[in-house]
Design a protein around this motif. Structure first.
Motif, mmCIF file in Angstrom:
data_model
loop_
_atom_site.group_PDB
_atom_site.id
_atom_site.type_symbol
_atom_site.label_atom_id
_atom_site.label_comp_id
_atom_site.label_asym_id
_atom_site.label_seq_id
_atom_site.Cartn_x
_atom_site.Cartn_y
_atom_site.Cartn_z
ATOM 1 N N GLY A 45 27.390 -91.243 -126.090
ATOM 2 C CA GLY A 45 27.812 -92.330 -125.212
ATOM 3 C C GLY A 45 28.370 -91.805 -123.902
ATOM 4 O O GLY A 45 28.049 -92.318 -122.822
ATOM 5 N N PHE A 46 29.204 -90.768 -123.995
ATOM 6 C CA PHE A 46 29.819 -90.201 -122.786
ATOM 7 C C PHE A 46 28.771 -89.585 -121.863
ATOM 8 O O PHE A 46 28.683 -89.918 -120.685
ATOM 9 N N TYR A 47 27.950 -88.678 -122.424
ATOM 10 C CA TYR A 47 26.954 -88.017 -121.590
ATOM 11 C C TYR A 47 25.865 -88.993 -121.137
ATOM 12 O O TYR A 47 25.384 -88.925 -119.998
ATOM 13 N N GLY A 48 25.487 -89.913 -122.005
ATOM 14 C CA GLY A 48 24.472 -90.896 -121.636
ATOM 15 C C GLY A 48 24.913 -91.808 -120.514
ATOM 16 O O GLY A 48 24.081 -92.292 -119.729
ATOM 17 N N SER A 49 26.210 -92.038 -120.395
ATOM 18 C CA SER A 49 26.703 -92.924 -119.331
ATOM 19 C C SER A 49 26.407 -92.375 -117.945
ATOM 20 O O SER A 49 26.354 -93.134 -116.967
ATOM 21 N N PHE A 50 26.190 -91.065 -117.840
ATOM 22 C CA PHE A 50 25.928 -90.488 -116.525
ATOM 23 C C PHE A 50 24.549 -90.861 -115.993
ATOM 24 O O PHE A 50 24.303 -90.765 -114.790
ATOM 25 N N LEU A 51 23.650 -91.291 -116.874
ATOM 26 C CA LEU A 51 22.394 -91.844 -116.371
ATOM 27 C C LEU A 51 22.676 -93.123 -115.596
ATOM 28 O O LEU A 51 22.080 -93.381 -114.544
ATOM 29 N N GLU A 52 23.621 -93.925 -116.096
ATOM 30 C CA GLU A 52 23.989 -95.162 -115.401
ATOM 31 C C GLU A 52 24.893 -94.888 -114.200
ATOM 32 O O GLU A 52 24.950 -95.688 -113.265
ATOM 33 N N VAL A 53 25.606 -93.768 -114.232
ATOM 34 C CA VAL A 53 26.300 -93.337 -113.019
ATOM 35 C C VAL A 53 25.259 -93.091 -111.927
ATOM 36 O O VAL A 53 25.459 -93.441 -110.761
ATOM 37 N N GLY A 54 24.110 -92.509 -112.319
ATOM 38 C CA GLY A 54 23.014 -92.345 -111.368
ATOM 39 C C GLY A 54 22.508 -93.682 -110.862
ATOM 40 O O GLY A 54 22.226 -93.844 -109.665
ATOM 41 N N THR A 55 22.391 -94.657 -111.763
ATOM 42 C CA THR A 55 21.984 -96.010 -111.363
ATOM 43 C C THR A 55 22.926 -96.577 -110.316
ATOM 44 O O THR A 55 22.507 -97.039 -109.248
ATOM 45 N N MET A 56 24.219 -96.556 -110.621
ATOM 46 C CA MET A 56 25.193 -97.134 -109.708
ATOM 47 C C MET A 56 25.308 -96.313 -108.430
ATOM 48 O O MET A 56 25.534 -96.869 -107.345
ATOM 49 N N ALA A 57 25.148 -94.998 -108.542
ATOM 50 C CA ALA A 57 25.189 -94.166 -107.338
ATOM 51 C C ALA A 57 24.021 -94.513 -106.423
ATOM 52 O O ALA A 57 24.178 -94.582 -105.196
ATOM 53 N N GLY A 58 22.837 -94.742 -107.013
ATOM 54 C CA GLY A 58 21.689 -95.143 -106.204
ATOM 55 C C GLY A 58 21.895 -96.490 -105.541
ATOM 56 O O GLY A 58 21.638 -96.660 -104.345
ATOM 57 N N PHE A 59 22.376 -97.455 -106.330
ATOM 58 C CA PHE A 59 22.677 -98.770 -105.775
ATOM 59 C C PHE A 59 23.729 -98.678 -104.678
ATOM 60 O O PHE A 59 23.599 -99.263 -103.599
ATOM 61 N N THR A 60 24.789 -97.943 -104.958
ATOM 62 C CA THR A 60 25.898 -97.846 -104.015
ATOM 63 C C THR A 60 25.484 -97.126 -102.744
ATOM 64 O O THR A 60 25.853 -97.538 -101.634
ATOM 65 N N LEU A 61 24.709 -96.047 -102.885
ATOM 66 C CA LEU A 61 24.218 -95.346 -101.699
ATOM 67 C C LEU A 61 23.337 -96.264 -100.862
ATOM 68 O O LEU A 61 23.440 -96.287 -99.627
#
Length: 461
Positions: free
Chosen positions: A148-164
């Motif tokens: 769960g912890f490591y997998g969440s970083f894929l969604e950090v990528g999602t939000m980072a892309g959206f936010t950028l």
């Protein structure tokens, strides 16, 4: 886990997340700049139906995604996750770059929207393999107890892309002004995709395929197993397929109504200024970005199923009153978006730990890619255009709230039937969490590599 294994794990996480960031950067800037795209590439100077046609271009890429899932998913189970992901990121970045190079409607006429729709279809084709592959890649590399912890970083990528994408759009709108944005400024974010794609390609070239896939591949089981993948998904794995479809309905109706459609909604439905409409989701996205790893780690303790049940139920209760708050003022919109975003975050944070764990290794890529993309094409990418069309037809500004409420009701039912897999291994040829999988894993021994989580429990808790 040795230091070398940790390095490999972190490299795999980065390789997965960067591709996801490129994908969602594109979707983000397209949604945020839809009015400028409509004015440049469609007739009517971006007024009235022009915005709907531009949002239809957003939806077009999603309608093709199931085909991408049907192509890339079984291929990823046959030849490996890494090769497919290297291809999809190049297709995604290249087609995004080309969108920024399309001549205007004034120059080439109807060819402009045709070219846009064609490129969006290429993006959809690549995205059909990108997300399912990245989630599978991430989940199979992550230690079982920390998936769960490591997998969440894929969604950090999602939000980072959206936010950028949001930051770039907001910066351009405020620096260039309306005239320059309509003329050429809207193209700049799409051109940025090229270097991002090259970075992602480089990272993915430096990581081996997942230990879980290589273990099955060494036994020569993969080729034979995936030959009848479509039949197997319908006959052997119907429960996880239907459960996945229900979860994705909730996930993506909220995702695209909230993250992608909000700037258009605030501008066209509520009359908010362009810069303010872009500011509203930016603050909420930053809040979500910071909380995702913590929520992923929480799911390693309490399980994925409780996270989904809470999120769907909480959104059903809150969405209508919060949308009323969003319509009151700029501050109300910022607070309201942040509330909905944080209630939605438990779903987003646990995707990579939840979806791949619903299928066995031999059909994991295909199961996630096909199931995820079928639901996304029908209920995710179409959300902005459905919301906009219904608001224009009914005059009711609460349409997005009603749509989210219904979708979360579907997700709540699906979450009830979700098999809990926290801490369980993804190895083997059976659905994780089932008695057959637990029995098989007892005979496999330890897999002393990233993803194996030596000493991970193989019995249900």
């Amino acid at each position: 886990m040795s230091q070398e294994s940790k390095t490999v794990l972190h490299r795999a996480i980065g390789a997965s997340a960067i591709g996801n960031a490129v994908e969602w950067f594109d979707y983000g800037v397209y949604a945020y700049l839809a009015t400028y795209i409509a004015a440049s590439l469609f007739p009517g100077n971006g007024e009235g139906s022009g915005v709907v046609y531009a949002l239809l271009g957003f939806a077009v890429s999603f309608l093709i995604r199931p085909i991408g899932g049907m192509i890339w998913g079984p291929l990823g189970d046959r030849i490996g996750r890494k090769r497919v992901l290297a291809t999809t990121i190049i297709l995604m970045a290249g087609s995004t770059l080309c969108v920024g190079l399309i001549p205007s409607y004034e120059v080439i006429g109807i060819a402009a929207p045709i070219m846009l729709y064609a490129l969006r279809m290429v993006q959809g084709l690549s995205a059909g393999g990108e997300y399912g592959g990245a989630a599978t890649f991430m989940a199979e590399y992550a230690p079982d107890r920390k998936r769960g912890f490591y997998g969440s970083f894929l969604e950090v990528g999602t939000m980072a892309g959206f936010t950028l994408g949001n930051l770039v759009a907001l910066l351009l709108v405020n620096v260039l002004g309306d005239s320059a944005m309509h003329s050429w400024g809207w193209r700049i974010p799409f051109l940025i995709a090229a270097p991002l794609g090259l970075i992602g390609m480089y990272l993915r070239s430096r990581v081996e395929d997942t230990p879980v896939f290589r273990e099955v591949d060494r036994k020569h089981e993969t080729e034979e197993a995936v030959t009848g993948v479509y039949r197997d998904l319908v006959t052997k794995y119907m429960r996880p397929v239907l459960t996945l479809l229900g979860l994705v309905v909730a996930l993506n109706v909220v995702n695209y109504s909230l993250l992608s459609y909000t700037p258009t909604y605030l501008g066209s439905a509520l009359g908010m200024a362009e810069s303010d409409a872009l500011l509203v989701p930016l603050i909420g996205q930053l809040a979500m970005l910071l909380t995702l790893p913590f929520l992923g780690a929480l799911s390693d303790r309490v399980g994925r199923r409780p996270m989904w049940l809470f999120s769907c139920a909480a959104l059903m209760i809150a969405v209508i009153p919060v949308y009323k708050l969003i319509g009151t003022s700029l501050v109300g919109a910022i607070v309201g978006f942040a509330i909905l975003g944080l209630l939605y975050a438990p779903q987003l944070a646990t995707i990579s730990a939840t979806f791949p764990a619903m299928f066995p290794t031999i059909v994991r890529f295909a199961g996630v890619a096909i199931g995820y993309n079928v639901a996304t094409s029908l209920f995710g990418g179409t959300a902005p255009v459905i919301n906009q069309t219904l608001i224009e037809a009914t005059g009711d500004d609460l349409i997005p709230a009603y749509y989210m409420l219904g979708a979360c009701a579907v997700g709540l039912v699906a979450a009830y039937f979700l098999i809990e897999t926290k801490g369980m291994s993804l190895r083997g040829t059976h659905v994780p969490g089932t008695p057959e999988a637990l029995e098989e894993q007892r005979g496999l021994g330890e897999l002393d590599e990233p993803g194996g989580d030596v000493g991970a429990p193989v019995t249900a808790k």
